[in-house]
Design an enzyme around this catalytic site. Structure first.
Site: not given
Ligand code: F6P
Length: 544
Positions: A204, A210, A265-266, A351, A382, A510
């Site tokens: 965005k 990253e 973003g999400r 978030e 399990h 950051k």
């Protein structure tokens, strides 16, 4: 004390909680054989059953009163009408516009024509790649797409692409690289041929460390393995709101798919951020995904609160988190295709609602987002279900499953669903002392061992679960399910009076990483931090 925890609706729920807490869920079922009819809702193919929650009619009425007190319907209208409800960033939150068919106005302009234009651009592009019309620099059709993005520019597309894997093309593989750890990019690239690989750089902001680092490394790999500078235009496209940064990276504006600052973003998988989904499953399926979400939006906006799936799912969460102190929430899909759904919901919920400050800047004195986690059933059974059945934590859980399998082999699906039903029943009922004793007696366990074993074999039960059963995991149903959770998160944010659309909590790490990076480049020892951070950095410097 905040006004919320002193408000009449909150206090009424607080007074009601001990009455519900002292009744075991199995007692509630014994008292009322109509619980399922009373406490379940059906929307299209999606059945939401919250009968195994500690609620009665009064609880529901009190929760609805809380929603009304917090003016939920007003907040819903404000979101849908494009008001700038993201108050710390002065933005609207209009993911619903990405799947809407009616006009949606932002700053006096209807955004729908632009949304449709980008969808058409995605359709043209993904069709051309999928049918081989658009080719790589050596005139061979593309065989692989690598999406480089992180957070919302990764988790939604990965989750949907995995969920709809059976709708994918056998001729085109879609890969995802998110982590700054070079291992992920290297492991992905080593299987690929640059001549037939297309990169989507999805960000965005187009400033995320990253993504930009991975994008540069992908570009080096491309140029070092046969691609030429002029071929970058054919093999790299971008999805972003930041055209100048995209151009600076070297991607032509013509190869850019736009979206807008009013898409969080999400909440962005419905926008051009969904391009890898369209590549994987085709644009018709992407349109079905949007249609499913749109239907859930319409339901959310128009259904009465008590018949409204996102509202009820949100309120049940509030009941658990704020009145039963459930600090963790498990997402347990009995569908292997949904294996990334818990990870996707972690970002969506944590978030959005992992906040400690109200919209007006007051410190909060009640719990907000729980820790969200989970794994598909039956694998989780399990691994961690021991704690769910006999541990000391209060965990609330959503169980999800499709009625129809996409792979009806043998008896697998019935076995899967038998486990689904058994687990929710076991969590609710448990097994009490006299039941365990009778069982051990019938197994002829000698008295002395029986007494020693007895406490270990007791299941207290009374663990709350919500079940979501749907006909089949097709694109439309998946769209509805995702929108169900998006709106549930919104409902809870309104109750808690927080802004679910910002994420200031990701900034500090950051900032510090930027400073530390420059110090890692220096030869002298680190000494400007606390003793622990200095010690760790120096150990790294000595051993890198
Ligand atoms: O982690 C913070 C965050 O801003 C997320 O909200 C977002 O989804 C992610 O980073 C990626 O951001 P972008 O799409 O701008 O690269």
């Amino acid at each position: 004390m905040s006004t919320l925890t002193q408000s009449p609706a909150w206090l009424a729920l607080q007074a009601h909680q001990p009455i519900m807490a002292q009744q075991h869920l199995r007692e509630l079922f014994k008292q009322d054989s109509h619980r399922f009819n009373k406490f379940s809702l059906l929307f299209n193919d999606i059945l939401l059953d919250y009968a195994k929650q500690p609620v009665n009619e009064k609880t529901i009425n009190l929760l609805l009163a809380l929603a009304r007190q917090q003016r939920l319907e007003n907040s819903m209208s404000r979101m849908f009408s494009g008001e700038k409800i993201n108050n710390t960033e002065h933005r609207a939150a209009l993911h619903i516009a990405l799947r809407a068919e009616h006009a949606v106005i932002v700053d006096g302009v209807d955004v729908i024509p632009e949304v449709k234009q980008v969808l058409q651009q995605m359709a043209r592009f993904s069709d051309a790649v999928r049918n081989g019309e658009k080719k790589g620099y050596s005139e061979k059709a593309f065989t692989d797409v690598v999406n480089i993005g992180i957070g919302g520019s990764d988790l939604g597309p990965v989750m949907v692409t995995e969920a709809l894997k059976s709708y994918g093309s056998p001729h085109l593989s879609v890969h995802f690289v998110s982590n700054i750890d070079g291992a992920q990019l290297s492991e992905t690239l080593k299987q690929l041929d640059p001549a037939t690989t297309l990169f989507i750089i999805a960000s965005k902001t187009f400033t995320t460390q990253e993504t930009i680092t991975n994008a540069h490394s992908a570009r080096h790999w491309f140029l070092a393995h046969g691609g030429k500078e002029k071929d970058i235009a054919i093999h790299f496209v971008a999805v972003s709101t930041n055209q100048s940064a995209v151009e600076k990276f070297g991607i032509d504006a013509e190869n850019m798919f736009q979206f807008w600052d009013w898409v969080g973003g999400r909440y962005s998988l419905w926008s051009a951020i969904g391009l890898p989904i369209a590549m994987a499953v085709g644009m018709d399926n992407f349109y079905s995904l949007l249609a499913g979400a749109r239907e859930m939006d319409q339901h959310f906006m128009t259904a009465p609160l008590e018949k409204n799936l996102p509202v009820m799912l949100g309120l049940i969460g509030i009941w658990q988190i704020n009145f039963f102190s459930a600090t963790t929430h498990a997402i347990l899909p009995y569908d292997q295709y949904l294996h990334r759904f818990p990870a996707y919901l972690q970002q969506l919920e944590m978030e959005s609602n992992g906040k400690r400050i109200t919209r007006d800047g007051e410190v909060i004195d009640y719990s907000t987002s729980p820790v969200v986690w989970g794994e598909p059933g039956t694998n989780g059974q399990h691994a961690f279900y021991q704690l769910l059945h006999q541990g000391t934590q209060t965990v609330s859980a959503d169980f999800l499953a499709p009625c129809q399998s996409q792979h009806p082999i043998g008896n697998h699906h019935r076995l899967l669903l038998a486990n689904f039903f058994a687990q929710t029943e076991a969590m609710m009922r448990g097994k009490n002392q006299s039941e365990v004793r009778n069982e051990l007696i019938s197994q002829k366990i000698p008295e002395a061992s029986l007494e020693a074993l007895l406490p270990h074999k007791i299941f207290p039960g009374n663990h709350p679960t919500t079940s979501i059963l749907f006909k089949k995991l097709d694109p439309k149903t998946l769209g509805s399910l995702i929108a169900l959770y998006e709106h549930k998160v919104f409902v809870q944010s309104v109750i808690w009076d927080i802004n679910p659309f910002d994420q200031w909590g990701v900034e500090l790490g950051k900032q510090l990483a930027g400073k530390i990076l420059s110090e890692l480049d220096q030869t002298e020892s680190a000494n400007s931090h606390d003793a622990s951070t200095n010690g760790l950095m120096n150990y790294f410097k000595e051993n890198q």
